[in-house]
Design a protein around this motif. Structure first.
Motif, PDB file in Angstrom:
ATOM      1  N   SER C 120       0.831  -1.201   0.000  1.00 44.14           N
ATOM      2  CA  SER C 120       0.000   0.000   0.000  1.00 44.14           C
ATOM      3  C   SER C 120       0.869   1.254   0.000  1.00 44.14           C
ATOM      4  CB  SER C 120      -0.929  -0.005   1.206  1.00 44.14           C
ATOM      5  OG  SER C 120      -0.204  -0.149   2.398  1.00 44.14           O
ATOM      6  N   GLN C 123       2.424   1.917  -3.423  1.00 44.85           N
ATOM      7  CA  GLN C 123       1.542   2.542  -4.390  1.00 44.85           C
ATOM      8  C   GLN C 123       1.633   4.066  -4.364  1.00 44.85           C
ATOM      9  OE1 GLN C 123      -1.911   0.505  -3.046  1.00 44.85           O
ATOM     10  NE2 GLN C 123      -1.733  -1.104  -4.587  1.00 44.85           N
ATOM     11  N   SER C 124       1.876   4.640  -3.197  1.00 40.27           N
ATOM     12  CA  SER C 124       1.975   6.103  -3.161  1.00 40.27           C
ATOM     13  C   SER C 124       3.416   6.579  -3.340  1.00 40.27           C
ATOM     14  CB  SER C 124       1.370   6.658  -1.871  1.00 40.27           C
ATOM     15  OG  SER C 124       2.161   6.301  -0.786  1.00 40.27           O
ATOM     16  N   PRO C 127       4.810   6.686  -7.803  1.00 40.53           N
ATOM     17  CA  PRO C 127       4.735   7.821  -8.721  1.00 40.53           C
ATOM     18  C   PRO C 127       5.728   8.934  -8.392  1.00 40.53           C
ATOM     19  CG  PRO C 127       2.764   7.702  -7.343  1.00 40.53           C
ATOM     20  CD  PRO C 127       3.528   6.437  -7.133  1.00 40.53           C
ATOM     21  N   VAL C 128       5.977   9.161  -7.109  1.00 41.00           N
ATOM     22  CA  VAL C 128       6.891  10.233  -6.719  1.00 41.00           C
ATOM     23  C   VAL C 128       8.308   9.918  -7.208  1.00 41.00           C
ATOM     24  CG1 VAL C 128       7.850  11.515  -4.795  1.00 41.00           C
ATOM     25  CG2 VAL C 128       5.484  10.747  -4.701  1.00 41.00           C
ATOM     26  N   SER C 145       0.111  -6.216  -9.019  1.00 36.28           N
ATOM     27  CA  SER C 145      -0.279  -5.031  -9.772  1.00 36.28           C
ATOM     28  C   SER C 145       0.784  -3.945  -9.729  1.00 36.28           C
ATOM     29  CB  SER C 145      -1.604  -4.478  -9.246  1.00 36.28           C
ATOM     30  OG  SER C 145      -1.401  -3.878  -7.998  1.00 36.28           O
ATOM     31  N   GLY C 149       0.460  -3.836 -13.368  1.00 34.06           N
ATOM     32  CA  GLY C 149      -0.733  -3.024 -13.566  1.00 34.06           C
ATOM     33  C   GLY C 149      -1.992  -3.650 -13.003  1.00 34.06           C
ATOM     34  N   ALA C 150      -3.063  -2.861 -13.052  1.00 36.13           N
ATOM     35  CA  ALA C 150      -4.314  -3.266 -12.416  1.00 36.13           C
ATOM     36  C   ALA C 150      -4.843  -4.572 -12.993  1.00 36.13           C
ATOM     37  CB  ALA C 150      -5.354  -2.159 -12.587  1.00 36.13           C
ATOM     38  N   TYR C 160       5.356   1.424 -13.840  1.00 30.71           N
ATOM     39  CA  TYR C 160       6.442   2.369 -13.576  1.00 30.71           C
ATOM     40  C   TYR C 160       7.779   1.720 -13.955  1.00 30.71           C
ATOM     41  CZ  TYR C 160       2.969   5.020 -11.035  1.00 30.71           C
ATOM     42  OH  TYR C 160       1.858   5.729 -10.703  1.00 30.71           O
ATOM     43  N   THR C 198      -3.467  -7.571   0.690  1.00 27.29           N
ATOM     44  CA  THR C 198      -2.947  -7.864  -0.641  1.00 27.29           C
ATOM     45  C   THR C 198      -2.194  -9.172  -0.661  1.00 27.29           C
ATOM     46  OG1 THR C 198      -2.514  -5.525  -0.686  1.00 27.29           O
ATOM     47  CG2 THR C 198      -1.700  -6.814  -2.530  1.00 27.29           C
TER      48      THR C 198
END
Lengths: 563, 237, 407, 276, 315
Positions: C120, C123-124, C127-128, C145, C149-150, C160, C198
């Motif tokens: 979890s 996931q955040s 992107p950073v 994922s 990916g989803a 990524y 997950t």
């Protein structure tokens, strides 16, 4: 309230020595900044060198100067000031400053107290003298009618200076790390506490109340300028976005707790509702709802859904109040968390992806302005979080507007009446139930909006962000800062979000300190750091002196308004 | 001989509002002293302050030579001062016997049982219904229980607050005659009553309170005969 | 002004007395700062929970990365460069993790990051770091994922390019366990339980698919709430179905008590799970009745691999206060993978920031023999290592039962 | 005092029945606190309610104001049966004060009265936030009306004082102003002079006359007999939950049963005219 | 039918545990009208007290005879915690607005959890395990081990211990409240504290006794929990406390027997919910939701609880 005080006799006989004590103490504190603090050069950015003050040493010198100024003021006291009280606060702060840095920053970090050099002991002596000066000063009653009367343009200058100082302090604090940060904070608390404690606080409040509009404008200007001080770095902006989201939610809670006087222990659920709505309707590949409307629509839906939940959660107020209501809201909060945890298709419909949450939420894009990209404005680089920060600034401005306008209206009066005496309010025709529901709905809607933005700032949403402890934190922000005030909640939210970011070393003790803080606050200052006058009176029903002071200040404000 | 209870310049306030504004009176051993006056005159407040439930803002209360102003309420009972509060305030969920035993809570001696019998003798109906919850009683029965309970601490001074409030005349008579009986048995009594006539008739001394002040004092008979008393109660000019 | 003179006298006295005592240095001022000298600095970040419930695992990751960096500096693995660690706490919370990532991204020296522990949080963080072209290698994220990916099951697509991991995904461990239970242990009927997270859920889903494909039968499928302490209601629901084993998707803090309670309630069948159970703590919590329980873990047993033994020894000598825990070895490999990539990318770079992109590119070519087996990444950034081992509890200890490459 | 008498004597009671309580009975468990009490109040009339402690006056009062729902009987205001909810009762036009002053202590006098305007104003959340002209108008009107009422009860200069800081007598009057702010047809006063000194009591009486003269009906519970007999057009005496007597002050004052109820009948056997 | 009987047994066990904790909420509430939100932590500290006793005195022993001493250790730890809590944090707030003690309680709750988490493994001179994660609880002969099987119904030994403990505690409590002077005093204070003071009852002391009784029962519950789930952790008090509070409200807060009835009812409802609520909203993940839903429904529609008769004015 137990206070360390000296008997009136001692004060009467030794009171005259106070100015001298303060000045000597202040001089010692000032001097200590020039001395060596530690034999180890690695702590506190090297404080081992003499006559070359740096970081914490400069801070302590500021404290010394403040003490000397207060000492001078003591000799020729304006009637509306009580430098003695300021000296007491400053004395305690100096002592705390010295002990904390000596024991932990130097003693603990370098592994031996033997590394302590002469500087801090000198400061300790100075601090004790300052404290003594404060304690032997005879207690005075403030005469606020003697407040200096400035022309309105001068008052605005006062505000601008205050705000500029604030901007500088915040920007400076954020550039600091670990112990130096603590030192700065302690200095700030000590000096600000001392200055405000002398009675200037009340005066500044008065000036602020007289110039509400310039004050607000200046405050927002400062907030707006903040990202430009960050030199393109996004690290602090990221924290700042979180502070704002947290503060906006806490302000929503403040409508419920501070204005309507109801305790909500599950408030984080409203933020969660907004965040989940924002996530489920986002462009994320994990979004569970096929409909992906523009963000403004999502925001509206988020706030409406949250408000609906607010109404549902608030509806028991018809039959339940007080502690029971608090427990009901706690129950709802837990149900929300568990529901978000469960609704993954295995247990109930697939809405939230269960514990995994909804990740991969893309950045917002308003008319081609991509929040994920860096933008250059007037030569200043603004990163992703700075973009969001500016958006959130609009949000919190809106929240503050709603909060303060509601507070200052027919509804606000109704809420005060309910807090004061619910049955009397009802007997006077105040729609008690309706007002309570309204508080829940409005608060929830604001939190819901904040949530939809949060989903995009965080790029993911998951149930473990919406646990009871987070609700407790929100409540703590309100309680710590001051129930029913805007500034208080902003202060409380900043403290609670900023400290853990800056104090990684002691992070493990964060919650311990948090628990202790709640207990101590409730015991000694239940109305919070920046208390609303009314709340202060509610928590100190039998403090007649406070009542008298508040009355005088209020009369002055009423006069100023009438002009 | 010094007075058993001496109240001097007593002031009591609820927040900013003074309910008792500096009253002075005394009770000698063996007396029945009554405080009379309309609602809000400060009678109940005075009694509650004497028994330690409220703290005076000024003045002193001396009982048998001991200053009471800083003694906690629960210790005052064992000094020999019992207070049967306004509105009876029996413990409704407890049985009659339990209520009575609570009256003797502060005692550790072995004569509690015999005092229980004495209470039953004073009010035989209590013995009949000793195992029933007190909440099921009528007002008069509850008043008897409250008085019996107060007597269980073997008080030297008994303070009765409005024992006849809301009672039927018959029951009131029964309660008032008990006051006489107790007096005869040697209990000193401080009686607060609205029923001025009944109270003054028995009182060796009486005080009339009005808005927190003593406006009249005298022996029971004097006050009974006084026009002022009539005025105070019925507004006759 | 008598006061002023007092001040003067007082302060000069103090200064004089201090000067007299000659308060010199009592500890060596030199310190132990690295002799970086002319070397340039590149940093490898760590994002892991360093406080809170999962701090033990996070500290293990931090220390293992630290060890890898120290070893690289000692062996001068990258000439002209000194590596440093920059460890950030994520408190196992996505928003805190995001702050940590932002902080690292704005530090121009950072070229790679090891982390996170929780999917979890990843996931955040993804992107950073991706926006700053910083290579991220997770030692512990198992959610498919994150790399594919989803729609990883139907249409895998790399999300990524900067994200890699050294641990296997749930879609390998689960089937491996199914094959073991069905083929080797001969168990045809199992019950499954997972904690909905997950990791646990993914494991059970992958397990179930494979087990049923092999011809086995899942007689009961239940879930628990990881906050719970007592599972007897769930156990009572499973027991009447008479499974021959229970497959548990989750971690040992819940799995071990589950095993204990299961057996106390009279359901005396083995409990099997993934590497989340494979911890020394499992036996402490599961008690004496844990014998026979099973767990799969990635790679060959550490005592059979020379590199692993070295790691364990070096870690022991490193003087770390906390054990390396479940993910220490993976973190060590992750750090070494980054270091491998840096060997190419930093070679001609002027600054660390400049080398970020090249590091990401170099990652796909990394290949070496690590602690957990061969380390290399496929087109999604997942590890190519498919060697797994089944461990069983015997006499209060994990013992390797079967090591095999997953097919 | 004579001036007061004159005010009362020269006064004409209206003909409209404002309040009509018929056969109100209130039981709590086995205890009957109010037993079959009926009462009518006309506009411009002051009715007193007296009775010794524990006679059920306050309970009866609470039945009128919607705090309690009577076990039996009805309460009508201007012909309409009152809804059993304090809020709706206020809207219907009945306002009250409390036996123990229940002001909002930490609000100013003006704010207290403004709260009283709550049920006669309507701006809600949206209007309050938007601050349109309607909101500003209403807010100004509220403030103006509140100030007017403060002037009316003689507290015009104390508008900005915190309620808790006001002298006792002023607090009582503020409570009346707050009640008047709800635009009532009927004002219920629960012991308005309790704790007042004679001067304050007299001022209070003037104020009540003034209110009555403006056409309101007034019901007063009081213990101060002198006050009640001078003030009221009609007096009801409750004893043990039941209506003992109803009549003019003169009738009630001279009734032996009232004397017995108040000063207390003698309880000796030889002296039993009062008891039955 | 087997499933029903089995879940009844499970529910009864769970419920007994809730009941033991719930008594603490109810006794304190009955006397000071305070929701001692930190009571769950008292329960947790009881469990750690028992573990500490075992580690210090009997490490390695599993004989039944150590159990009573462990229980005593647990009780001492809990009672000391509860009494200190009352004395330091709650007593100064007795006349404060209601918000203050509730927030204080949350503060204490967080503080105690963190205190145990951070410092349990660091007690000087004692080799206590680190409490940042779950800590194994000693398994004692006779009360743990192979379960009893009656037909198809399994009854765990620890369950027998828990239910037995509840029965014994309830009996002892009944005797104390109804047959002793102090118990009578407690009842008096809960009905009318002012008048109780007039009887010579030291209200402060009664409040301390109430906290102590609640703590003692919670300590026993802590031991029972440790035996049942074989491990304890610093967080175990939060959810258990919340559920126990639910139980107390369900039964009618302030009423001791209500706490017992409410606890058992809640336990059975939870167990049955896992088994018998069909579809995707059934099963273990939703059971807490049902428990909280029950709490809300009871608070809203019958705030006096199942056994409470009097409507409490909570304004």
């Amino acid at each position: 309230m137990s206070k360390l005080t000296l008997s009136d006799d001692v004060r009467a006989t030794h009171g005259s020595k106070a100015p001298m004590l303060a000045m000597v103490g202040g001089a010692l504190v000032l001097l200590s900044g020039l001395l060596s603090w530690s034999a180890d050069s690695t702590v506190l950015d090297d404080v081992s060198v003499r006559f070359y003050p740096i970081g914490a040493q400069i801070y302590i010198m500021v404290m010394g100067v403040t003490a000397i100024v207060l000492g001078v003021l003591l000799r020729k006291r304006p009637a509306w000031m009580s430098p003695g009280r300021g000296l007491r606060i400053l004395g305690w702060a100096t002592i705390a400053f010295v002990l904390l840095l000596a024991l932990f920053a130097i003693g603990y970090e370098t592994g031996a107290l033997a590394n302590l050099n002469e500087g801090l002991p000198v400061a300790l002596v100075g601090g004790v003298l300052v404290l003594l000066a404060g304690m032997v000063t005879p207690e005075v009653t403030l005469d606020v009618r003697r407040w200096p009367k400035l022309s309105s343009s001068l008052e605005i200058v006062v505000i601008v200076v205050m705000m500029a100082f604030l901007l500088f302090a915040v920007a400076h604090a954020l550039s600091l790390e670990s112990w130096t940060f603590i030192a700065f904070l302690l200095m700030l608390v000590g000096v600000a506490g001392a200055v405000l404690g002398t009675g200037i606080g009340g005066y500044l409040g008065f000036v602020g109340a007289n110039n509400r509009r310039p004050l607000l404008l200046a405050a927002f200007l400062v907030a707006f300028l903040f990202p430009f001080t960050q030199d393109g770095s996004d690290a602090n902006m990221s924290i700042a976005t979180q502070i704002i989201i947290f503060a906006a939610t806490a302000l929503g809670l403040n409508i419920v707790v501070g204005l309507a006087g109801l305790l909500d222990l599950g408030y984080i659920a409203f933020l969660g509702t907004g965040a989940y709505v924002g996530a489920m309707m986002s462009q994320s590949a994990f979004a569970t709802i096929g409909w992906k409307p523009p963000f403004l629509v999502v925001m509206l839906i988020g706030s409406l859904v949250a408000a609906t939940f607010g109404l549902i959660i608030g509806s028991p107020t018809l039959r339940v109040s007080g502690d029971y209501l608090a427990i009901v809201t706690l129950g709802f909060g837990e149900i929300f968390r568990l529901a978000m945890f469960n609704l993954d298709g295995n247990n109930g419909p697939k809405l939230t992806n269960g514990p995994n949450g909804i990740p991969g939420i893309p950045d917002l894009n308003f008319f081609g302005f991509d929040f994920g990209e860096s933008h250059s404005i007037a030569g200043f680089e603004l990163g992703r979080f700075a973009n969001y920060y500016l958006l959130l600034l609009l949000l919190i401005a809106f929240v503050i507007l709603v909060f303060s306008r509601l507070n200052d209206s027919r509804l606000g009066r109704g809420w005060v009446a309910i807090r004061e005496d619910e049955r009397a309010a009802e007997a006077m025709g105040v729609n008690v139930f309706g007002l309570k529901l309204l508080a829940f709905a409005v608060g929830a809607a604001l939190a819901g909006i904040a949530g939809t933005i949060k989903a995009h700032v965080d790029t993911s949403v998951s149930p473990d962000q919406y646990i009871f402890l987070e609700s407790a934190f929100l409540l703590a922000a309100v309680v710590l800062g001051g129930m029913g005030t805007v500034v208080g909640v902003l202060v409380g939210a900043s403290i609670l979000k900023l400290l853990p970011e800056k104090l990684r070393e002691v992070n493990d003790y964060r919650l311990l300190a948090f628990g202790l803080l709640l207990v101590i606050m409730m015991r000694f200052r239940p109305e919070g750091l920046v208390a609303s006058k009314r709340r202060q009176l509610e928590f100190h029903e039998d403090d007649e002196e406070l009542v008298a002071l508040t009355q005088q200040e209020h009369l002055l404000e009423a006069q100023a308004e009438a002009k | 001989m010094s007075a058993m209870l001496e109240v001097k310049d007593l002031e009591v306030a609820y927040g900013k509002i003074k309910a008792v504004k500096g009253i002075t009176f005394d009770v000698q051993e063996g007396e029945v002293v009554t405080l009379i006056g309309t609602n809000g005159a400060g009678k109940t407040t005075t009694l509650r302050t004497i028994s330690g439930l409220l703290r005076p803002t000024k003045g002193s209360i001396t009982f048998m030579g001991k200053d009471l102003t800083s003694v906690p309420a629960h210790e005052i009972v064992s000094l020999g001062l019992a207070h049967s509060p306004e509105g009876r305030r029996i413990f409704p969920k407890l049985t009659v016997e339990e209520n009575l035993l609570l009256g003797a809570f502060s005692r550790k001696d072995r004569e509690i049982d015999s005092d229980l019998q004495a209470a039953y003798e004073l009010f035989p109906i209590l013995e009949e219904r000793s195992k029933q919850p007190a909440g099921t009683f009528s007002g008069g029965e509850q008043q008897m229980l409250a008085m019996g309970r107060a007597m269980m601490s073997r008080p030297k001074l008994l303070m009765l607050d409005e024992p006849s409030m809301g009672l039927s005349p018959l029951m009131m008579k029964r309660i008032m005659s008990t006051v006489t009986t107790l007096q005869e048995q040697g209990t000193t009594i401080l009686l607060v009553e609205q029923n001025a006539q009944a109270a003054l008739k028995r009182a060796t001394k009486g005080y009339v309170l009005e808005v927190g002040n003593i406006v009249l004092a005298g022996t029971g008979q004097e006050l009974l005969a006084s026009d002022d008393v009539r005025k105070a109660y019925l507004g006759e000019d | 002004m008598p006061q002023r003179s007092v001040v003067m006298i007082g302060s000069s006295l103090v200064v004089a007395s201090l000067a007299l005592t000659g308060c010199g240095s009592r500890s060596s001022d030199s310190g132990t700062s690295s002799d970086s000298g002319s070397n340039k600095v590149a940093k490898i970040g760590v994002i892991a929970p360093l406080s809170g419930d999962l701090a033990a695992l996070g500290k293990g990751i931090q220390n293992s990365v630290d060890l890898a960096i120290k070893q690289a500096n000692e062996s001068k693995a990258i000439p002209g460069w000194t590596l440093e660690i920059s460890a950030q706490d994520d408190e196992a919370k996505p928003d805190v993790g995001k702050n940590a990532a932002t902080k690292l991204a704005s530090d121009k020296d950072v070229v790679g990051v090891v982390g996170t522990l929780n999917s979890s949080v990843a996931q955040s963080v993804q992107p950073v770091l991706a926006a700053a072209d910083i290579t991220q290698v997770s030692p512990a994220n198992t959610n498919p994922s994150l790399t594919q990916g989803a729609d990883f099951a139907t249409a895998p697509k790399r999300t990524y390019a900067t994200y890699f991991r050294t641990c296997t995904t749930d879609s390998i461990q689960g089937p491996f366990a199914a094959q073991y239970l069905f083929n080797t242990a001969g168990i045809k009927e199992v019950a499954t339980v997972h904690d909905k997270k997950t990791y646990g859920q993914g494991l059970v889903e992958a397990f179930t698919k494979e087990f049923e494909k092999l011809g086995g039968k899942v007689v009961a499928a239940e879930t628990i709430n990881p906050d719970d302490d007592k599972y007897d209601a769930v156990i009572s629901k499973i027991k009447p179905a008479n499974p021959a084993a229970v497959y548990y998707g989750g971690e040992y803090p819940q799995g071990a008590p589950f095993s204990q309670q299961m057996k106390a309630a009279g359901l005396n069948v083995p409990l099997m799970g993934g590497d989340g159970l494979y911890s020394g703590k499992y036996m402490e919590l599961a008690g004496a009745t844990a014998d026979g329980d099973l767990a799969t873990s990635v790679g060959a047993p550490t005592d059979t691999l020379a590199s692993a033994k070295e790691f364990v020894d070096a870690y022991g000598k490193g003087g770390y206060a906390d054990p390396y825990e479940a993910y220490g070895a993976y973190a060590y490999d992750a750090a070494n993978a980054i270091i491998e990539a840096l060997k190419t990318s930093l070679k001609d770079a002027k600054s660390a920031e400049e080398a970020r992109k090249a590091t990401v590119e170099a990652m796909s070519k990394v290949k070496f023999s690590g602690v957990t087996g061969d380390v290399a990444f496929d087109e999604y950034g997942d590890t190519t290592s498919r060697v797994l081992t089944v461990y069983g509890v015997k006499g209060g200890k994990w013992e390797a039962i079967k090591t095999d490459a997953f097919k | 005092m004579s001036t007061l008498e004159a005010t009362n004597v020269g006064h004409q009671v209206g003909h409209k029945v404002v309040l009509e309580a018929s056969n109100v009975t209130m039981r709590f468990g086995g205890l009957t606190a109010v037993n079959d009490v009926s009462m009518q109040v006309h506009d411009g009339e002051i009715v007193g309610l007296i009775g010794p402690n524990g006679a059920g006056k306050t309970t009866f009062f609470n039945c009128l104001t919607g705090m309690y729902i009577p076990t039996e009987g009805t309460v009508k205001l201007s012909g309409e049966v009152l809804p059993p909810k304090p809020l709706k009762v206020v809207r219907a036009g009945m306002a009250r004060t409390f036996q123990n002053i229940r002001l909002f202590g930490n609000m100013t006098a003006l704010e207290n009265v403004m709260v009283g305007r709550y049920c006669r104003t309507s701006s809600m959340a949206l209007t309050s936030v938007l601050r349109g002209p309607k909101f500003k108008r209403e807010e100004a009107a509220t403030r103006e009306r509140a100030q007017e009422l403060l002037d009316y009860v003689g507290l015009g200069k104390s508008a900005e004082l915190l309620a808790r800081n006001m002298p006792y007598g002023d607090q009582r009057r503020l409570e009346i102003a707050r009640a008047l702010a709800t635009d009532p047809q009927l004002l219920l006063l629960d012991e308005p002079t309790a704790g007042m000194n004679p001067k304050e009591t007299e001022e209070c009486m003037h104020l009540i006359f003034k209110i009555r003269d403006s056409g309101l009906a007034v019901v007063v519970i009081e213990h101060d007999m002198r006050f009640i007999f001078q003030l009221c057009d009609r007096v009801l005496c409750l004893v043990r939950g039941a209506l003992l007597i109803e009549g003019t002050p003169g009738e009630v004052q001279s009734d032996p049963r009232v004397i017995e109820a108040y000063i207390g009948g003698s309880d000796d056997d030889d002296d039993e005219e009062g008891t039955k | 039918m087997d499933a029903f009987a089995q879940q009844l047994v499970n529910g009864l066990t769970l419920g007994s545990l809730y009941a033991l904790i719930a008594v603490g909420y109810t006794v304190v509430y009955g006397i000071v009208q305070l929701i001692n939100f930190a009571h769950g932590e008292v329960f947790m500290i009881g469990a750690f007290g028992a573990l500490s006793t075992w580690l210090v005195l009997f490490k390695g022993q599993t004989g039944l005879w150590v159990l009573p001493i462990m229980i005593i250790g647990a009780i001492i730890a809990s009672v000391v915690t509860a009494v200190l809590m009352e004395r330091i944090a709650y007593r100064p707030l007795r006349n404060a607005p209601r918000l203050a003690p509730l927030i204080t309680a949350i503060g204490i709750s967080v503080f105690l959890q963190e205190f145990v988490r951070l410092f349990y493994g660091r007690v000087p001179f004692l080799d206590f395990p680190d409490a940042k994660q779950k800590v194994p609880f000693p398994q004692i002969d006779v009360v743990t081990g192979k379960a009893f099987e009656i037909g198809n119904v399994t009854i765990q030994r620890s369950a027998v211990f828990t239910v037995g403990a509840l029965i014994m505690c309830a009996a002892a409590l009944w005797y104390f409240v109804n047959r002793t002077k102090m118990g009578r005093g407690m009842q008096a204070v809960s009905q009318d504290p002012d008048t109780a003071r007039l009887m010579g009852i030291n209200v402060d002391r009664v409040i301390v006794v109430a906290f102590a009784i609640g703590a003692a029962l919670a300590a026993i519950a802590g031991v029972a929990q440790g035996l049942q789930v074989t491990n304890i952790n610093f967080k175990m008090g939060f959810l258990a406390g919340l559920k126990a509070f639910t139980a107390a409200v369900l039964g009618g807060i302030g009423n001791v027997w209500g706490a017992v009835v409410g606890g058992v009812t809640l336990g059975i409802v939870e167990a049955m919910a896992v088994q018998f609520i069909p579809g995707t909203f059934g099963g273990s993940p939703w059971k807490d939701v049902w428990a909280f839903a029950l709490l809300i429904i009871v608070l809203v529609f019958r705030p006096q609880g199942l056994l409470g008769a009097k409507v409490v004015d909570r304004a």
